[in-house]
Design a protein around this motif. Structure first.
Motif, PDB file in Angstrom:
ATOM      1  N   ALA A  40       0.824  -1.210   0.000  1.00 44.83           N
ATOM      2  CA  ALA A  40       0.000   0.000   0.000  1.00 44.83           C
ATOM      3  C   ALA A  40       0.859   1.261   0.000  1.00 44.83           C
ATOM      4  O   ALA A  40       0.493   2.264  -0.612  1.00 44.83           O
ATOM      5  CB  ALA A  40      -0.936  -0.009   1.201  1.00 44.83           C
ATOM      6  N   ASP A  41       2.026   1.220   0.674  1.00 41.84           N
ATOM      7  CA  ASP A  41       2.833   2.443   0.760  1.00 41.84           C
ATOM      8  C   ASP A  41       3.598   2.737  -0.529  1.00 41.84           C
ATOM      9  O   ASP A  41       4.322   3.723  -0.604  1.00 41.84           O
ATOM     10  CB  ASP A  41       3.776   2.413   1.974  1.00 41.84           C
ATOM     11  CG  ASP A  41       4.624   1.158   2.039  1.00 41.84           C
ATOM     12  OD1 ASP A  41       4.642   0.410   1.043  1.00 41.84           O
ATOM     13  OD2 ASP A  41       5.271   0.928   3.078  1.00 41.84           O
ATOM     14  N   GLU A  42       3.443   1.865  -1.539  1.00 40.03           N
ATOM     15  CA  GLU A  42       4.073   2.152  -2.832  1.00 40.03           C
ATOM     16  C   GLU A  42       3.152   2.958  -3.739  1.00 40.03           C
ATOM     17  O   GLU A  42       3.570   3.388  -4.812  1.00 40.03           O
ATOM     18  CB  GLU A  42       4.399   0.845  -3.563  1.00 40.03           C
ATOM     19  CG  GLU A  42       5.461  -0.028  -2.931  1.00 40.03           C
ATOM     20  CD  GLU A  42       5.611  -1.336  -3.705  1.00 40.03           C
ATOM     21  OE1 GLU A  42       5.953  -1.280  -4.899  1.00 40.03           O
ATOM     22  OE2 GLU A  42       5.333  -2.393  -3.129  1.00 40.03           O
ATOM     23  N   LEU A  43       1.890   3.112  -3.339  1.00 42.83           N
ATOM     24  CA  LEU A  43       0.905   3.698  -4.254  1.00 42.83           C
ATOM     25  C   LEU A  43       0.826   5.213  -4.118  1.00 42.83           C
ATOM     26  O   LEU A  43       1.186   5.788  -3.099  1.00 42.83           O
ATOM     27  CB  LEU A  43      -0.484   3.104  -3.959  1.00 42.83           C
ATOM     28  CG  LEU A  43      -0.597   1.584  -3.998  1.00 42.83           C
ATOM     29  CD1 LEU A  43      -2.047   1.176  -3.764  1.00 42.83           C
ATOM     30  CD2 LEU A  43      -0.099   1.024  -5.317  1.00 42.83           C
ATOM     31  N   GLN A  69      -4.393   6.281  -6.082  1.00 40.31           N
ATOM     32  CA  GLN A  69      -4.452   4.817  -6.077  1.00 40.31           C
ATOM     33  C   GLN A  69      -4.818   4.299  -4.691  1.00 40.31           C
ATOM     34  O   GLN A  69      -5.624   3.375  -4.544  1.00 40.31           O
ATOM     35  CB  GLN A  69      -3.096   4.236  -6.501  1.00 40.31           C
ATOM     36  CG  GLN A  69      -2.804   4.448  -7.984  1.00 40.31           C
ATOM     37  CD  GLN A  69      -1.361   4.120  -8.326  1.00 40.31           C
ATOM     38  OE1 GLN A  69      -0.479   4.139  -7.469  1.00 40.31           O
ATOM     39  NE2 GLN A  69      -1.111   3.827  -9.593  1.00 40.31           N
ATOM     40  N   ARG A  70      -4.252   4.932  -3.664  1.00 41.45           N
ATOM     41  CA  ARG A  70      -4.568   4.500  -2.297  1.00 41.45           C
ATOM     42  C   ARG A  70      -6.049   4.646  -2.010  1.00 41.45           C
ATOM     43  O   ARG A  70      -6.669   3.767  -1.421  1.00 41.45           O
ATOM     44  CB  ARG A  70      -3.805   5.346  -1.282  1.00 41.45           C
ATOM     45  CG  ARG A  70      -2.382   4.981  -1.176  1.00 41.45           C
ATOM     46  CD  ARG A  70      -1.733   5.899  -0.185  1.00 41.45           C
ATOM     47  NE  ARG A  70      -0.290   5.849  -0.375  1.00 41.45           N
ATOM     48  CZ  ARG A  70       0.575   5.942   0.611  1.00 41.45           C
ATOM     49  NH1 ARG A  70       0.146   6.116   1.827  1.00 41.45           N
ATOM     50  NH2 ARG A  70       1.858   5.880   0.374  1.00 41.45           N
ATOM     51  N   GLN A  71      -6.608   5.779  -2.423  1.00 38.87           N
ATOM     52  CA  GLN A  71      -8.014   5.973  -2.115  1.00 38.87           C
ATOM     53  C   GLN A  71      -8.872   4.960  -2.877  1.00 38.87           C
ATOM     54  O   GLN A  71      -9.900   4.530  -2.385  1.00 38.87           O
ATOM     55  CB  GLN A  71      -8.452   7.417  -2.417  1.00 38.87           C
ATOM     56  CG  GLN A  71      -9.809   7.786  -1.854  1.00 38.87           C
ATOM     57  CD  GLN A  71      -9.910   7.571  -0.346  1.00 38.87           C
ATOM     58  OE1 GLN A  71      -9.787   6.441   0.155  1.00 38.87           O
ATOM     59  NE2 GLN A  71     -10.159   8.643   0.394  1.00 38.87           N
ATOM     60  N   ARG A  72      -8.423   4.573  -4.087  1.00 35.72           N
ATOM     61  CA  ARG A  72      -9.191   3.554  -4.807  1.00 35.72           C
ATOM     62  C   ARG A  72      -9.114   2.214  -4.091  1.00 35.72           C
ATOM     63  O   ARG A  72     -10.090   1.455  -4.086  1.00 35.72           O
ATOM     64  CB  ARG A  72      -8.686   3.451  -6.247  1.00 35.72           C
ATOM     65  CG  ARG A  72      -9.236   4.604  -7.092  1.00 35.72           C
ATOM     66  CD  ARG A  72      -8.914   4.470  -8.538  1.00 35.72           C
ATOM     67  NE  ARG A  72      -7.566   4.940  -8.831  1.00 35.72           N
ATOM     68  CZ  ARG A  72      -6.860   4.546  -9.895  1.00 35.72           C
ATOM     69  NH1 ARG A  72      -7.368   3.669 -10.736  1.00 35.72           N
ATOM     70  NH2 ARG A  72      -5.654   5.036 -10.104  1.00 35.72           N
ATOM     71  N   VAL A  73      -7.973   1.916  -3.458  1.00 35.89           N
ATOM     72  CA  VAL A  73      -7.903   0.705  -2.628  1.00 35.89           C
ATOM     73  C   VAL A  73      -8.880   0.841  -1.463  1.00 35.89           C
ATOM     74  O   VAL A  73      -9.594  -0.107  -1.110  1.00 35.89           O
ATOM     75  CB  VAL A  73      -6.474   0.458  -2.103  1.00 35.89           C
ATOM     76  CG1 VAL A  73      -6.443  -0.736  -1.159  1.00 35.89           C
ATOM     77  CG2 VAL A  73      -5.514   0.233  -3.257  1.00 35.89           C
ATOM     78  N   GLY A  74      -8.925   2.042  -0.880  1.00 38.24           N
ATOM     79  CA  GLY A  74      -9.860   2.289   0.217  1.00 38.24           C
ATOM     80  C   GLY A  74     -11.304   2.067  -0.221  1.00 38.24           C
ATOM     81  O   GLY A  74     -12.122   1.522   0.533  1.00 38.24           O
TER      82      GLY A  74
END
Lengths: 263, 269
Positions: A143-146, A150-155
Motif C-alpha cells: 500500500a505504501d508504494e501507491l 491509487q490509495r483511495q481507490r484501494v480504500g
C-alpha cells in the motif's frame, strides 16, 4: 435506510460538537454534508458506526438501533456500514490485496485472518472489485508504494467488498489534488449507483459537492442549517453554512491591512 | 480595533519556562550540584585507598599474563551453556512478553487490563538480574536453568515495555479502518497492529538476544550457569591467567553478538 435522530456528542472538556443532529438517507440516495472545519462532520460519521460513542440520540440502519448494540452485535452491524477515510487509512505495510480483503474481516475467523486464507468467493470478489476501481494487477504491491489516488481507490475497494448497506465517506478527496479528487468522487458515486448502495459523504469542497450531489446538508457548529439541492446553494446560503468559519484568520487579515495602510 | 496613534512594540520574548516559576530552574541546578558534592564527601573518597588498589590491580594483572588456554574444554562448555541460555530465554521471554505488551498498550486495552499489564512489566523491571538470579538459584538450584529463568523474567519487563510503547505509537487511522469493517479484537491486532510493529518486533527480539548474551556472562557469577560461573570459579581459585582467557572470550562473544544484532537490525529497518 439510515435514520439519525437527535444525535449529541461532546468531547471531554470541550463544547458540544454535535448538538442534536437528525438526518435520513433513503434506500439508494447519495447525501452530501458540507460545512466548515470543526463543524462536526467527521464526528457525525464516526457516531454512526460508533468509532465515536454518541452521548445521546438514535441511529437506525434498516430499522436496527445501532446505539444500543454491544460487543459482537456492534461488530456485526459495522460489517454493513463501510467507511472511506480522508487519509485513506490503508494498512501501509500490507499488500493491496490484504487491504482489500480486510473488508471481509468481519466474516472470517481469527485463524483464517492470520493465515490470509479467505474463502474463494471473497478472493474472487476482491479481484473483481480491484478491476472495477481500475487497479487490476496491483494486488501484490504494498500500500505504501501507491500514489494518493491509487490509495483511495484501494480504500474504496475495501469498502465495497464489505457488501455494505451504506457507505460512510469522510472527506475522501481532502488529501488529493483537484483532478484526482474529481475522479475519485466520480468513482464513488458511480459505484454507489451501480451497487445501489446509499452513501453519506462529508466534503468541504463546495464545487465538488455541487457537481455530484442530489441532496446537500449544511452543517455548522453541530447543527444542520441547510438542506436542499445544489441549485439551492446560493451565496447567501453558503454564508449561513460557513458563518463563523475562519474568523481568526479574517481578523488577522483585517489587522494586516490596517497596518499596511497605517504605516 | 487597533489604535493607530501609539502602536505598542514588543521587543523582548523569552521561551516559557518548563517550571511553574522561572527561579525554579536555576534552583534545581544548584540543588543537584550540592547533592553530588554531599555524596562525594559522605562516600569518603580516599586517594590513598585508590593508589593502594591500583597497586594490587597491577599484581593481579601481571599474574593474568599470559592467558591460559590449556583448559579450553571448560571454556567451550561454558560458552555453549551461555549461548543456549540466551537463545532459549529470548524465545520464551518474547513469547510471554508479547501478550503482556498488548495488555499494557493504553490505546488497545481497557483500563483494567492495562493496569495489570503495566503491573507485570513494573514487577519484571523492579529488580536487577543479579538479584533475580540469586532468587532463582535459591529456588531451583545452581546451573543454567536458573539463569534461563532469570533472563526470561527480565524479558517480560524489557521487551514488554518497549513493545507496549511501540504499540502505543502506531498510526491510529489504520487501526480505526480495520475496526470499522466489523473485525473483532483479534483480527484488529493481526491486520491493524501487527503489520505496523513487526519490523520493530523483530529488531527488539534480536536486541533482546544480544542483551541476554551479555547478561548470561554476568549472572553466572551468582551460580546461574554459563561462562560466568566458569569465570567466577577461576577467580575463586586465583587462576587469573585462565580468568583472562575467559574474559577475552566474553569480549569476543559480546562483540560478535553486537555485530550480528546490528547487521540484522539494519536489514529490517
Amino acid at each position: 435506510m439510515l435514520e439519525v435522530a437527535g444525535l449529541v456528542k461532546a468531547y471531554p472538556g470541550g463544547d458540544q460538537v454535535l448538538r442534536g443532529v437528525s438526518l435520513t438517507v433513503k434506500a439508494t440516495e447519495v447525501v452530501f454534508v458540507i460545512g466548515p472545519s470543526g463543524a462536526g462532520k467527521s464526528t457525525l460519521i464516526r457516531c454512526i458506526n460508533r468509532l465515536v460513542e454518541p452521548d445521546a440520540g438514535s441511529v437506525r440502519l434498516d430499522g436496527v438501533e445501532i446505539t444500543r448494540l454491544t460487543g459482537a452485535e456492534l461488530r456485526r452491524a459495522r460489517r454493513h456500514m463501510a467507511m472511506i477515510f480522508q487519509e485513506f487509512n490503508l494498512v501501509e505495510r500490507l499488500t493491496v490485496m490484504e487491504n482489500v480483503l480486510s473488508g471481509r474481516l468481519g466474516y472470517v475467523g481469527l485463524w483464517q485472518a492470520w493465515r490470509r486464507r479467505f474463502p474463494p468467493e471473497d478472493v474472487e470478489l476482491a479481484f473483481e472489485t480491484l478491476k472495477r476501481v481500475g487497479l487490476s494487477g496491483f494486488e501484490n504491491k504494498r500500500a505504501d508504494e501507491l500514489s494518493g489516488g491509487q490509495r483511495q481507490r484501494v480504500g474504496i475497494a475495501r469498502a465495497l467488498v464489505q457488501r455494505p448497506k451504506i457507505l460512510l465517506v469522510d472527506e475522501p478527496t481532502s488529501s488529493l489534488d483537484p483532478k484526482t479528487s474529481e475522479a475519485v468522487m466520480a468513482l464513488i458515486t458511480r459505484l454507489a449507483a451501480e451497487e445501489q448502495i446509499p452513501a453519506l459523504i462529508n466534503i468541504h469542497d463546495v464545487p465538488l459537492a455541487r457537481q455530484f450531489a442530489q441532496r446537500i446538508l449544511g452543517l455548522n457548529q453541530g447543527v444542520f442549517v441547510f438542506e436542499g439541492t445544489p441549485e439551492d446553494l446560493t451565496p447567501a446560503v453558503l454564508d449561513l453554512i460557513y458563518a463563523g468559519a475562519g474568523e481568526e484568520l479574517t481578523s488577522a487579515l483585517g489587522a494586516l491591512s490596517v497596518s499596511d495602510t497605517g504605516v | 480595533m487597533m489604535r493607530m496613534s501609539r502602536p505598542t512594540v514588543v521587543t523582548e520574548w523569552r521561551r516559557p519556562s518548563a517550571f511553574p516559576a522561572r527561579w525554579m530552574g536555576p534552583a534545581l541546578g544548584l540543588g543537584l550540584a550540592a547533592f553530588v558534592l554531599w555524596n562525594l564527601l559522605s562516600l569518603q573518597v580516599d586517594p590513598a585507598r585508590v593508589s593502594r588498589g591500583l597497586g594490587r590491580a597491577w599484581i593481579v594483572f601481571g599474574r593474568a599474563f599470559p592467558p591460559d588456554w590449556s583448559r579450553w574444554e571448560l571454556l567451550v562448555e561454558g560458552v555453549i551453556e551461555s549461548l543456549q541460555m540466551a537463545a532459549l530465554s529470548t524465545a520464551l521471554g518474547v513469547l510471554i512478553a508479547t501478550p503482556v505488551a498488548v495488555m499494557a498498550a493504553r490505546n488497545f486495552s481497557p483500563l483494567g487490563v492495562y493496569a495489570v499489564g503495566r503491573g507485570i512489566i513494573s514487577l519484571g523491571r523492579t529488580f536487577h538480574e543479579i538479584i533475580v538470579a540469586i532468587l532463582f538459584v535459591k529456588a531451583v538450584g545452581f546451573g543454567p536453568f536458573a539463569g534461563m529463568l532469570t533472563l526470561t523474567w527480565g524479558s517480560i519487563g524489557f521487551f514488554g515495555k518497549l513493545l507496549a510503547e511501540q504499540i502505543e505509537n502506531i498510526d491510529r487511522g489504520q487501526v480505526e479502518a480495520i475496526r470499522a469493517t466489523g473485525a473483532g479484537p483479534g483480527a484488529v491486532l493481526v491486520f491493524g497492529v501487527l503489520p505496523q510493529v513487526l519490523p520493530r518486533f523483530v529488531g527488539l527480539t534480536i536486541y533482546q538476544w544480544d542483551i541476554h548474551l551479555r547478561q548470561s556472562a554476568i549472572i553466572g557469577i551468582v551460580g546461574a550457569g554459563g561462562i560466568g560461573t566458569t569465570l567466577y570459579n577461576s577467580f575463586a581459585r586465583y587462576d587469573y591467567d585462565f580468568s583472562l582467557a575467559i574474559l577475552l572470550v566474553i569480549v569476543a562473544i559480546v562483540l560478535l553478538g553486537e555485530a550480528v544484532s546490528a547487521a540484522a537490525r539494519r536489514r529490517i529497518q
